[in-house]
Design a protein around this motif. Structure first.
Motif, PDB file in Angstrom:
ATOM      1  N   MET A   1       0.843  -1.184   0.000  1.00 47.91           N
ATOM      2  CA  MET A   1       0.000   0.000   0.000  1.00 47.91           C
ATOM      3  C   MET A   1       0.890   1.250   0.000  1.00 47.91           C
ATOM      4  O   MET A   1       1.949   1.246   0.616  1.00 47.91           O
ATOM      5  N   PRO A   2       0.450   2.278  -0.666  1.00 48.28           N
ATOM      6  CA  PRO A   2       1.216   3.523  -0.628  1.00 48.28           C
ATOM      7  C   PRO A   2       1.330   4.038   0.809  1.00 48.28           C
ATOM      8  O   PRO A   2       0.381   3.947   1.589  1.00 48.28           O
ATOM      9  N   MET A   3       2.507   4.526   1.164  1.00 42.38           N
ATOM     10  CA  MET A   3       2.754   5.016   2.519  1.00 42.38           C
ATOM     11  C   MET A   3       1.892   6.240   2.836  1.00 42.38           C
ATOM     12  O   MET A   3       1.557   6.471   3.982  1.00 42.38           O
ATOM     13  N   ARG A   4       1.520   6.989   1.821  1.00 44.09           N
ATOM     14  CA  ARG A   4       0.744   8.215   2.041  1.00 44.09           C
ATOM     15  C   ARG A   4      -0.734   7.916   2.301  1.00 44.09           C
ATOM     16  O   ARG A   4      -1.494   8.787   2.676  1.00 44.09           O
ATOM     17  N   LEU A   5      -1.151   6.671   2.091  1.00 36.43           N
ATOM     18  CA  LEU A   5      -2.543   6.273   2.259  1.00 36.43           C
ATOM     19  C   LEU A   5      -2.810   5.990   3.740  1.00 36.43           C
ATOM     20  O   LEU A   5      -2.316   5.027   4.291  1.00 36.43           O
ATOM     21  N   LYS A   7      -5.576   5.107   5.345  1.00 34.30           N
ATOM     22  CA  LYS A   7      -6.474   3.974   5.573  1.00 34.30           C
ATOM     23  C   LYS A   7      -6.625   3.197   4.279  1.00 34.30           C
ATOM     24  O   LYS A   7      -6.517   3.759   3.198  1.00 34.30           O
ATOM     25  N   HIS A   8      -6.861   1.905   4.431  1.00 31.99           N
ATOM     26  CA  HIS A   8      -7.149   1.104   3.246  1.00 31.99           C
ATOM     27  C   HIS A   8      -8.154   0.015   3.610  1.00 31.99           C
ATOM     28  O   HIS A   8      -8.459  -0.203   4.780  1.00 31.99           O
ATOM     29  N   ALA A   9      -8.660  -0.665   2.611  1.00 33.23           N
ATOM     30  CA  ALA A   9      -9.760  -1.608   2.781  1.00 33.23           C
ATOM     31  C   ALA A   9      -9.391  -2.858   3.574  1.00 33.23           C
ATOM     32  O   ALA A   9     -10.261  -3.605   3.974  1.00 33.23           O
ATOM     33  N   GLY A  10      -8.105  -3.081   3.824  1.00 32.29           N
ATOM     34  CA  GLY A  10      -7.694  -4.281   4.535  1.00 32.29           C
ATOM     35  C   GLY A  10      -7.401  -4.093   6.002  1.00 32.29           C
ATOM     36  O   GLY A  10      -6.897  -5.006   6.654  1.00 32.29           O
ATOM     37  N   LEU A  11      -7.713  -2.952   6.551  1.00 30.88           N
ATOM     38  CA  LEU A  11      -7.383  -2.683   7.952  1.00 30.88           C
ATOM     39  C   LEU A  11      -8.178  -3.534   8.937  1.00 30.88           C
ATOM     40  O   LEU A  11      -7.766  -3.691  10.081  1.00 30.88           O
ATOM     41  N   ALA A  12      -9.280  -4.103   8.507  1.00 28.98           N
ATOM     42  CA  ALA A  12     -10.090  -4.917   9.412  1.00 28.98           C
ATOM     43  C   ALA A  12      -9.472  -6.294   9.645  1.00 28.98           C
ATOM     44  O   ALA A  12      -9.948  -7.041  10.478  1.00 28.98           O
ATOM     45  N   GLY A  13      -8.419  -6.644   8.912  1.00 25.41           N
ATOM     46  CA  GLY A  13      -7.750  -7.911   9.118  1.00 25.41           C
ATOM     47  C   GLY A  13      -7.672  -8.752   7.858  1.00 25.41           C
ATOM     48  O   GLY A  13      -8.243  -8.411   6.829  1.00 25.41           O
ATOM     49  N   PRO A  14      -6.965  -9.880   7.974  1.00 23.51           N
ATOM     50  CA  PRO A  14      -6.749 -10.719   6.795  1.00 23.51           C
ATOM     51  C   PRO A  14      -7.995 -11.501   6.390  1.00 23.51           C
ATOM     52  O   PRO A  14      -8.870 -11.775   7.207  1.00 23.51           O
ATOM     53  N   MET A  15      -8.028 -11.856   5.121  1.00 19.66           N
ATOM     54  CA  MET A  15      -9.103 -12.697   4.597  1.00 19.66           C
ATOM     55  C   MET A  15      -8.536 -13.541   3.473  1.00 19.66           C
ATOM     56  O   MET A  15      -7.554 -13.171   2.826  1.00 19.66           O
ATOM     57  N   VAL A  16      -9.145 -14.691   3.265  1.00 16.74           N
ATOM     58  CA  VAL A  16      -8.784 -15.575   2.168  1.00 16.74           C
ATOM     59  C   VAL A  16     -10.054 -15.825   1.368  1.00 16.74           C
ATOM     60  O   VAL A  16     -11.067 -16.266   1.928  1.00 16.74           O
ATOM     61  N   LEU A  17     -10.003 -15.504   0.090  1.00 14.74           N
ATOM     62  CA  LEU A  17     -11.149 -15.742  -0.791  1.00 14.74           C
ATOM     63  C   LEU A  17     -10.905 -17.051  -1.533  1.00 14.74           C
ATOM     64  O   LEU A  17      -9.821 -17.275  -2.071  1.00 14.74           O
ATOM     65  N   LEU A  18     -11.918 -17.902  -1.547  1.00 10.22           N
ATOM     66  CA  LEU A  18     -11.792 -19.236  -2.129  1.00 10.22           C
ATOM     67  C   LEU A  18     -12.884 -19.494  -3.152  1.00 10.22           C
ATOM     68  O   LEU A  18     -13.987 -18.961  -3.034  1.00 10.22           O
TER      69      LEU A  18
END
Length: 75
Positions: A1-5, A7-18
């Motif tokens: 992720m860009p350092m200047r960002l 917040k991003h959409a993954g802050l709630a934690g990891p996920m695995v899509l299957l």
């Protein structure tokens, strides 16, 4: 992720899509003291949308490599 960002959409934690061989879509989410395998299409859709946001916010391969080089002091 860009350092200047900030917040991003993954802050709630990891996920695995299957996706199963039968083309069922699942999402596995893990957090402190919990883990959940989602099979409800609405829940999986929300997580797939978050993944799409992460992809759109992420650095390119070239910019990621440049950032890592900068952090290692190799540029």
């Amino acid at each position: 992720m860009p350092m200047r960002l900030p917040k991003h959409a993954g802050l709630a934690g990891p996920m695995v899509l299957l996706e199963t061989p039968e083309h069922d879509h699942l999402a596995y989410v893990e957090g402190q003291l919990t883990s959940v395998l989602h099979d409800d299409p609405d829940d999986v859709s929300v997580l797939q949308q978050k993944y799409g946001m992460l992809r759109s916010q992420a650095l390119s391969v070239e910019n990621s490599a440049r950032l890592l080089d900068d952090l290692l002091g190799e540029s």
